[in-house]
Design an enzyme around this catalytic site. Structure first.
Site, mmCIF file in Angstrom:
data_model
loop_
_atom_site.group_PDB
_atom_site.id
_atom_site.type_symbol
_atom_site.label_atom_id
_atom_site.label_comp_id
_atom_site.label_asym_id
_atom_site.label_seq_id
_atom_site.Cartn_x
_atom_site.Cartn_y
_atom_site.Cartn_z
ATOM 1 N N SER A 69 -68.192 78.180 -91.686
ATOM 2 C CA SER A 69 -68.444 77.233 -90.700
ATOM 3 C C SER A 69 -68.683 75.925 -91.400
ATOM 4 O O SER A 69 -68.414 74.675 -90.585
ATOM 5 C CB SER A 69 -69.528 77.652 -89.723
ATOM 6 O OG SER A 69 -70.785 77.881 -90.430
ATOM 7 N N GLU A 73 -78.541 78.395 -93.749
ATOM 8 C CA GLU A 73 -78.109 79.690 -94.487
ATOM 9 C C GLU A 73 -79.114 80.787 -95.057
ATOM 10 O O GLU A 73 -78.812 81.936 -95.492
ATOM 11 C CB GLU A 73 -77.393 79.045 -95.815
ATOM 12 C CG GLU A 73 -76.315 77.788 -95.569
ATOM 13 C CD GLU A 73 -75.267 78.635 -94.857
ATOM 14 O OE1 GLU A 73 -74.988 79.842 -94.739
ATOM 15 O OE2 GLU A 73 -74.371 77.836 -94.025
#
Length: 225
Positions: A57, A130
Site C-alpha cells: 500500500s 506498520e
C-alpha cells in the site's frame, strides 16, 4: 486512503480496543513501538536522509512526506500474502490476508526519500502505520535504485508473530482475498491497487497476477452458480 493525520496514538488505542473486543489482539505498547524506532534510528547516518522501500500500500498511499521516489529493487525478500488480517482489510467475520516481505528471491517496488530534517517526524508516522502489532520487523537494507545502491529501511514479516502464515496454498489465498473485508476496505481492492501501481511502473509480478486471474475465475464460477 489513509492520511497522516489519522496516525496518532489515540487512533491506535481505539483500533486496539476494537480489535480486542473480538478476541485477543497482539499489540505493542507505545513505549515498545518507540523503542524499536529509536533502536533503528540510532544505527543510521541521517545526513543524507532516509530511503524507505515500499512494496504494497505504500506504493499508492505512503501518507508520509518524501522528497522523491524512484523505482527500486530489494534482494533477499519477496512479496507474499502471509499476514492474517482481522482488522484493517479484514475482520473476524471476513478475515483476509495482507502482503509482507518474506525471505527469499527479490522484490521490485518504490523507494521513497525522506529529507534529513523530516526523519524523526516521518518515521513516527511510519511506525504508527506498520508497527502497531509487531507483525513486521524494521530492517536495515540495501536498495537497488536505477543508477546506484543506497541504504534504507523496510518492514519485513516477523516470522514469530502469531499472525504470520508460514504455508498457505494458492487456492486458500484466493478465497481469503476474495472475501476479506474490514474498515479500510477489501483485500480485493488492496490486491488490485498493488497490481495497478506496479503495472504503471512496468513491473510484472507473476505471483500477484496469478492470484488476480484465479480470483476472476472464481468470480465467474460464482456468477454461473
Amino acid at each position: 486512503m489513509l492520511v497522516r493525520e489519522e496516525f496518532n496514538r489515540e487512533r491506535i488505542d481505539n483500533l486496539i480496543r476494537e480489535a480486542n473486543r473480538h478476541g485477543s489482539f497482539h499489540a505493542l505498547s507505545h513505549e515498545e513501538r518507540e523503542a524499536t524506532r529509536h533502536a533503528f534510528l540510532s544505527n543510521i547516518v541521517k545526513d543524507d536522509g532516509l530511503w524507505v522501500f515500499g512494496y504494497g500500500s505504500l506504493l499508492w498511499n505512503p501518507a508520509f512526506h518524501f522528497t522523491e521516489w524512484q523505482p527500486a529493487r530489494l534482494f533477499g525478500f519477496r512479496r507474499r500474502f502471509c499476514l492474517q488480517a482481522s482488522i484493517g482489510r479484514g475482520s473476524p467475520e471476513k478475515p483476509g490476508l495482507m502482503l509482507a516481505l518474506d525471505h527469499g528471491g527479490s522484490c521490485k517496488g518504490r523507494a521513497f526519500h525522506i529529507a534529513p530534517e523530516k526523519i524523526d517526524s516521518e518515521t513516527d508516522i511510519l511506525w504508527m502505520r506498520e508497527m502497531v502489532s509487531g507483525a513486521y520487523n524494521a530492517r536495515h537494507i540495501h536498495i537497488q535504485l536505477p543508477d546506484r545502491k543506497v541504504k534504507g529501511l523496510t518492514f519485513v514479516i516477523n516470522r514469530s508473530h502469531p499472525r504470520y502464515v508460514s504455508n498457505i496454498g494458492m487456492e486458500e489465498t484466493v478465497q481469503l482475498l476474495a472475501s476479506g473485508e474490514g474498515h479500510l476496505g477489501t483485500c480485493r481492492d488492496y490486491l488490485n491497487n498493488t497490481i495497478a501501481h506496479l503495472d504503471e511502473m512496468n513491473v510484472q509480478d507473476r505471483y500477484l497476477h496469478e492470484i488476480q486471474q484465479k480470483m476472476r475465475k472464481l468470480d465467474h464460477q460464482n456468477d454461473i452458480a
